[in-house]
Design an enzyme around this catalytic site. Structure first.
Site, PDB file in Angstrom:
ATOM      1  N   CYS A  91       2.674   6.051   3.651  1.00 56.63           N
ATOM      2  CA  CYS A  91       1.464   5.466   4.589  1.00 56.63           C
ATOM      3  C   CYS A  91       2.025   4.058   5.118  1.00 56.63           C
ATOM      4  CB  CYS A  91       0.410   5.397   4.030  1.00 56.63           C
ATOM      5  SG  CYS A  91      -1.120   4.701   4.801  1.00 56.63           S
ATOM      6  N   CYS A  94      -0.827   1.449   4.743  1.00 55.61           N
ATOM      7  CA  CYS A  94      -1.107   1.125   3.365  1.00 55.61           C
ATOM      8  C   CYS A  94      -0.067  -0.067   2.700  1.00 55.61           C
ATOM      9  CB  CYS A  94      -0.871   2.442   2.432  1.00 55.61           C
ATOM     10  SG  CYS A  94      -1.896   3.790   2.854  1.00 55.61           S
TER      11      CYS A  94
END
Length: 331
Positions: A91, A94
Site C-alpha cells: 500500500c 500507507c
C-alpha cells in the site's frame, strides 16, 4: 470483543439539537489544540535543558496480531485510547500515513497508543473489522469501536481526529492516557475571548424558537466571518429544526419505508432521525439513497448529507465514517 458488531454505546457525542453542546465541543477542540501546543513547548524546553522527556508506562507504537489483539488492544483500551492502523506492505498511501501516525503517537506522549495491524498477516481481524481497503484507521476506547477515517489524510486533519478521540475518551468513557498530559495551570486567566455579540444574538434567537431569525442571524455572522465554525453549526441546526417543524414522525417514516426511491421522503425521514438522536441511521439512510439515485436527485441528497454533517460536527467519528461510506457509493 466482536469487532464487526462493536459500536459506541452512547447516543450522540454531540447533541444534534443542543447548541450548548456544540459550543462546548468547539471550546473542547480549542483546549485540545492548546494542550498539543503546550506538549510540544514542554518537549522543546526539556530538550533545550537536556532533560529526558517523561516516558509512558507502556509502548506507544505496537505491532498487533490476532493472538495479541485481546491483550494489546481491547484490554489496553480501558487505560488509553488505542488507535488502530490497518496497513499493507504493498500500500503506497500507507507508506506516508503510517510513519505520520507513529510520530504523532510519540508526540502525544501517552495520551494514545498506536496499534499497527498488517492486513495480509491478520486476515481474520481484517474481516471482522470489515476493512475494504487500506490505509484504514479506527480506534478502540473502553472496548468500544470508534471508526476514524479511511484513506490518506493530511497531518492537520489527523491531529483534529486524534484530539477529538481523546476528548471523547475522557468525557464519555473516563479513559485518560498516561504520561504526557500537561498539568492544568492554576490561577491563569480564561484563554477564550468574550462571545461575539452577533453570534450571541443568533444563539438567543435559536433558544427562543425564532428559527427564521436564527437562520438570518447566523448568515449575518458568516457573511462577516465565512470560516466561523460555530456559526456554521448553528445555521445547520436552525435549518434542520425549520425543516422538521410540524412533521409527524410515524407518517414520515411510513412514507419513506413505502417508497425507498422517494427522495423527499428519505430526506424528511433522515432529518427526523437526526433530531431524534439516531445519527448513524440518518447518515446510513442518505448514503443508501445516494447509491440508488442519479443526476439532480443524487446531488440533492448528497448536499443534504453534507448539511447534516455540519449539524453533528465534521470532526465527529460518525461523520468520518459516513464520509467514507459516501465516497464508496459515489466512486
Amino acid at each position: 470483543m466482536q469487532p464487526r458488531n462493536s459500536r459506541l454505546n452512547s447516543s450522540a457525542l454531540r447533541g444534534a439539537v443542543d447548541l450548548a453542546a456544540v459550543k462546548a465541543a468547539g471550546e473542547a477542540a480549542q483546549k485540545a489544540e492548546q494542550a498539543r501546543v503546550e506538549r510540544a513547548r514542554q518537549a522543546a524546553a526539556a530538550e533545550a535543558a537536556g532533560v529526558a522527556p517523561v516516558q509512558s508506562a507502556y509502548p506507544l507504537v505496537i505491532d498487533v496480531t490476532e493472538d495479541t489483539f485481546e491483550t494489546e488492544v481491547v484490554q489496553r483500551s480501558t487505560e488509553v485510547p488505542v488507535v488502530i492502523d490497518f496497513w499493507a506492505e504493498w500500500c503506497e498511501p500507507c507508506k506516508q500515513l503510517s510513519p505520520m501516525l507513529e510520530r504523532l503517537a510519540e508526540e502525544y506522549a501517552g495520551r494514545i497508543v498506536l496499534a499497527k495491524i498488517d492486513v495480509e498477516a491478520n486476515q481474520l481481524l481484517t474481516q471482522q473489522f470489515g476493512i475494504q481497503g487500506v490505509p484504514a484507521v479506527m480506534a478502540v476506547v473502553a472496548g468500544q469501536l470508534v471508526p476514524l477515517f479511511q484513506g490518506a489524510e493530511n497531518e492537520a486533519n489527523v491531529r483534529k481526529v486524534l484530539d477529538q478521540l481523546i476528548l471523547v475518551a475522557e468525557q464519555r468513557f473516563g479513559v485518560v492516557g498516561g504520561a504526557g498530559a500537561p498539568a492544568e495551570a492554576s490561577g491563569e486567566a480564561d484563554p477564550y475571548p468574550p462571545e461575539d455579540p452577533a453570534l450571541a444574538a443568533a444563539h438567543e434567537a435559536l433558544d427562543r424558537g425564532d428559527l427564521g431569525g436564527a437562520v438570518q442571524a447566523y448568515r449575518n455572522v458568516l457573511a462577516e466571518e465565512p470560516g466561523n465554525t460555530e456559526a456554521k453549526l448553528g445555521l445547520a441546526q436552525a435549518q434542520l429544526l425549520s425543516r422538521v417543524e410540524g412533521q409527524d414522525l410515524s407518517t414520515v417514516r411510513a412514507a419513506a419505508a413505502a417508497d425507498p426511491k422517494d427522495v423527499e421522503a428519505q430526506l424528511r425521514a433522515a432529518d427526523l432521525d437526526l433530531v431524534g438522536g439516531h445519527v448513524e441511521d440518518a447518515f446510513g439512510r442518505l448514503v443508501a439513497t445516494v447509491g440508488r439515485t442519479f443526476g439532480e436527485d443524487r446531488d440533492t441528497v448528497r448536499l443534504r448529507l453534507l448539511e447534516l454533517f455540519e449539524v453533528i460536527g465534521t470532526d465527529d467519528p460518525r461523520v468520518t465514517a459516513a464520509r467514507g461510506a459516501l465516497a464508496r457509493v459515489l466512486f
